[in-house]
Design a protein around this motif. Sequence first.
Motif, mmCIF file in Angstrom:
data_model
loop_
_atom_site.group_PDB
_atom_site.id
_atom_site.type_symbol
_atom_site.label_atom_id
_atom_site.label_comp_id
_atom_site.label_asym_id
_atom_site.label_seq_id
_atom_site.Cartn_x
_atom_site.Cartn_y
_atom_site.Cartn_z
ATOM 1 N N ARG A 106 1.057 -1.099 0.393
ATOM 2 C CA ARG A 106 0.044 0.242 -0.232
ATOM 3 C C ARG A 106 0.565 1.038 0.270
ATOM 4 N NH1 ARG A 106 -3.796 -2.603 4.425
ATOM 5 N NH2 ARG A 106 -0.932 -2.932 5.123
ATOM 6 N N ARG A 107 1.974 1.247 0.996
ATOM 7 C CA ARG A 107 2.662 2.207 0.921
ATOM 8 C C ARG A 107 3.438 2.730 -1.035
ATOM 9 N NH1 ARG A 107 6.956 2.397 5.182
ATOM 10 N NH2 ARG A 107 4.828 2.849 6.743
ATOM 11 N N VAL A 108 3.670 1.508 -1.459
ATOM 12 C CA VAL A 108 4.398 1.705 -2.613
ATOM 13 C C VAL A 108 3.469 2.196 -3.575
ATOM 14 C CG1 VAL A 108 5.495 0.260 -4.711
ATOM 15 C CG2 VAL A 108 6.117 -0.545 -2.453
ATOM 16 N N PHE A 109 1.664 1.819 -3.686
ATOM 17 C CA PHE A 109 1.337 1.756 -4.525
ATOM 18 C C PHE A 109 1.397 3.765 -4.436
ATOM 19 C CE2 PHE A 109 0.339 -2.777 -4.884
ATOM 20 C CZ PHE A 109 0.555 -2.717 -5.757
ATOM 21 N N ARG A 110 1.078 4.067 -2.824
ATOM 22 C CA ARG A 110 0.406 5.551 -2.815
ATOM 23 C C ARG A 110 1.495 6.541 -3.265
ATOM 24 N NH1 ARG A 110 -1.202 3.258 3.089
ATOM 25 N NH2 ARG A 110 -3.099 3.384 2.699
ATOM 26 N N VAL A 111 2.938 5.653 -3.003
ATOM 27 C CA VAL A 111 4.511 7.112 -3.826
ATOM 28 C C VAL A 111 4.103 6.363 -4.794
ATOM 29 C CG1 VAL A 111 6.840 6.533 -3.818
ATOM 30 C CG2 VAL A 111 5.289 5.878 -1.616
ATOM 31 N N LEU A 118 -3.967 -0.163 -5.401
ATOM 32 C CA LEU A 118 -4.458 -0.139 -4.258
ATOM 33 C C LEU A 118 -5.170 -0.545 -3.823
ATOM 34 C CD1 LEU A 118 -2.821 1.832 -1.576
ATOM 35 C CD2 LEU A 118 -4.501 3.825 -2.179
ATOM 36 N N GLY A 119 -6.754 -0.125 -3.971
ATOM 37 C CA GLY A 119 -7.762 -1.495 -4.130
ATOM 38 C C GLY A 119 -7.388 -2.859 -4.130
ATOM 39 N N TRP A 120 -6.641 -3.567 -4.561
ATOM 40 C CA TRP A 120 -6.198 -4.576 -5.334
ATOM 41 C C TRP A 120 -5.134 -5.659 -3.190
ATOM 42 C CZ3 TRP A 120 -1.255 -6.619 -4.840
ATOM 43 C CH2 TRP A 120 -1.055 -8.005 -5.069
ATOM 44 N N GLU A 121 -4.659 -4.219 -3.195
ATOM 45 C CA GLU A 121 -3.853 -4.758 -2.367
ATOM 46 C C GLU A 121 -4.320 -4.602 -1.119
ATOM 47 O OE1 GLU A 121 -0.712 -6.115 0.588
ATOM 48 O OE2 GLU A 121 -1.004 -5.963 -1.932
ATOM 49 N N HIS A 122 -5.466 -4.213 -0.756
ATOM 50 C CA HIS A 122 -5.830 -3.709 0.441
ATOM 51 C C HIS A 122 -7.085 -4.507 0.586
ATOM 52 C CE1 HIS A 122 -8.244 -1.591 3.652
ATOM 53 N NE2 HIS A 122 -9.681 -1.879 2.813
ATOM 54 N N ARG A 123 -7.617 -4.973 -0.903
ATOM 55 C CA ARG A 123 -8.999 -6.535 -0.617
ATOM 56 C C ARG A 123 -7.826 -7.668 -0.219
ATOM 57 N NH1 ARG A 123 -12.001 -8.782 -5.515
ATOM 58 N NH2 ARG A 123 -13.192 -10.293 -4.386
ATOM 59 N N ALA A 172 -6.200 -11.746 4.141
ATOM 60 C CA ALA A 172 -4.841 -12.822 4.134
ATOM 61 C C ALA A 172 -4.975 -12.611 5.922
ATOM 62 C CB ALA A 172 -3.650 -11.818 3.575
ATOM 63 N N ALA A 173 -5.601 -11.737 6.129
ATOM 64 C CA ALA A 173 -5.407 -11.671 7.523
ATOM 65 C C ALA A 173 -7.256 -12.015 8.077
ATOM 66 C CB ALA A 173 -5.905 -9.592 8.268
ATOM 67 N N ALA A 174 -8.106 -12.664 7.621
ATOM 68 C CA ALA A 174 -9.645 -13.534 7.963
ATOM 69 C C ALA A 174 -8.288 -14.552 7.966
ATOM 70 C CB ALA A 174 -10.753 -12.396 6.885
ATOM 71 N N LEU A 175 -7.610 -15.299 6.358
ATOM 72 C CA LEU A 175 -7.700 -16.589 6.880
ATOM 73 C C LEU A 175 -6.526 -16.518 7.830
ATOM 74 C CD1 LEU A 175 -7.424 -19.013 4.708
ATOM 75 C CD2 LEU A 175 -5.407 -18.041 3.975
ATOM 76 N N GLU A 176 -5.528 -15.589 7.959
ATOM 77 C CA GLU A 176 -4.325 -16.316 9.307
ATOM 78 C C GLU A 176 -5.590 -16.004 10.291
ATOM 79 O OE1 GLU A 176 -2.058 -13.534 11.112
ATOM 80 O OE2 GLU A 176 -0.992 -13.725 9.404
ATOM 81 N N ALA A 177 -6.777 -15.303 10.054
ATOM 82 C CA ALA A 177 -7.328 -15.742 12.053
ATOM 83 C C ALA A 177 -8.294 -16.813 11.698
ATOM 84 C CB ALA A 177 -7.988 -14.497 11.804
ATOM 85 N N ARG A 178 -8.661 -16.919 11.021
ATOM 86 C CA ARG A 178 -9.691 -18.655 10.785
ATOM 87 C C ARG A 178 -8.327 -19.845 11.144
ATOM 88 N NH1 ARG A 178 -11.457 -18.364 5.173
ATOM 89 N NH2 ARG A 178 -12.077 -15.955 5.516
ATOM 90 N N GLU A 179 -7.017 -19.655 10.426
ATOM 91 C CA GLU A 179 -6.639 -21.062 10.856
ATOM 92 C C GLU A 179 -5.141 -21.067 12.268
ATOM 93 O OE1 GLU A 179 -3.626 -20.752 7.309
ATOM 94 O OE2 GLU A 179 -4.943 -21.391 6.332
ATOM 95 N N ALA A 180 -6.096 -19.773 12.625
ATOM 96 C CA ALA A 180 -4.884 -19.987 13.699
ATOM 97 C C ALA A 180 -5.218 -20.761 14.913
ATOM 98 C CB ALA A 180 -4.959 -17.863 14.764
ATOM 99 N N PRO A 181 -4.367 -20.867 15.641
ATOM 100 C CA PRO A 181 -5.500 -22.331 16.389
ATOM 101 C C PRO A 181 -5.666 -21.662 17.826
ATOM 102 C CG PRO A 181 -2.709 -22.842 16.663
ATOM 103 C CD PRO A 181 -3.885 -21.892 15.720
ATOM 104 N N ALA A 182 -6.994 -22.083 19.040
ATOM 105 C CA ALA A 182 -6.962 -21.966 19.819
ATOM 106 C C ALA A 182 -6.165 -21.304 20.834
ATOM 107 C CB ALA A 182 -8.634 -21.873 20.151
ATOM 108 N N ALA A 183 -5.067 -21.739 20.164
ATOM 109 C CA ALA A 183 -4.303 -21.864 21.369
ATOM 110 C C ALA A 183 -4.028 -20.787 22.991
ATOM 111 C CB ALA A 183 -2.611 -21.181 21.031
ATOM 112 N N GLY A 184 -4.730 -19.408 22.394
ATOM 113 C CA GLY A 184 -5.002 -18.572 23.768
ATOM 114 C C GLY A 184 -5.814 -19.296 24.758
#
Length: 109
Positions: A24-29, A69-74, A79-91
């Motif tokens: 996002r920083r690269v695209f903004r520049v 920029l829109g593509w990278e935001h999406r 990726a964050a949603a997938l990471e949250a889904r795959e994170a085990p309930a270790a906590g």
Amino acid sequence: MSTPPARPSVFAPSTLAPVEIDLRRVFRVGIALWTLALVVVAVATLTGVTTGRAVPICIAGLLLGGLALGWEHRRARRAAALEAREAPAAGRTDGTDETPQRPGTADPA
């Protein structure tokens, strides 16, 4: 005669780890640079110094930067949603494997 040392193959798999950067920083520049170029070219066109395709090229650069920029935001959001889904309930410390409910959602029980 001795044989020359073996050179690594060009097609061998890379052993380098990917570098995480904030696109996002690269695209903004890039968008900022295209905006600056558009202002310079617009002034040059209005004063009669240049004519041609420079203004449409700068506008295309701005549009492509906005799309990127829109593509990278999406992509980052997915990726964050997938990471949250795959994170085990270790906590969890109560011995259950249940995922905690989001605030504002009804309890199915």
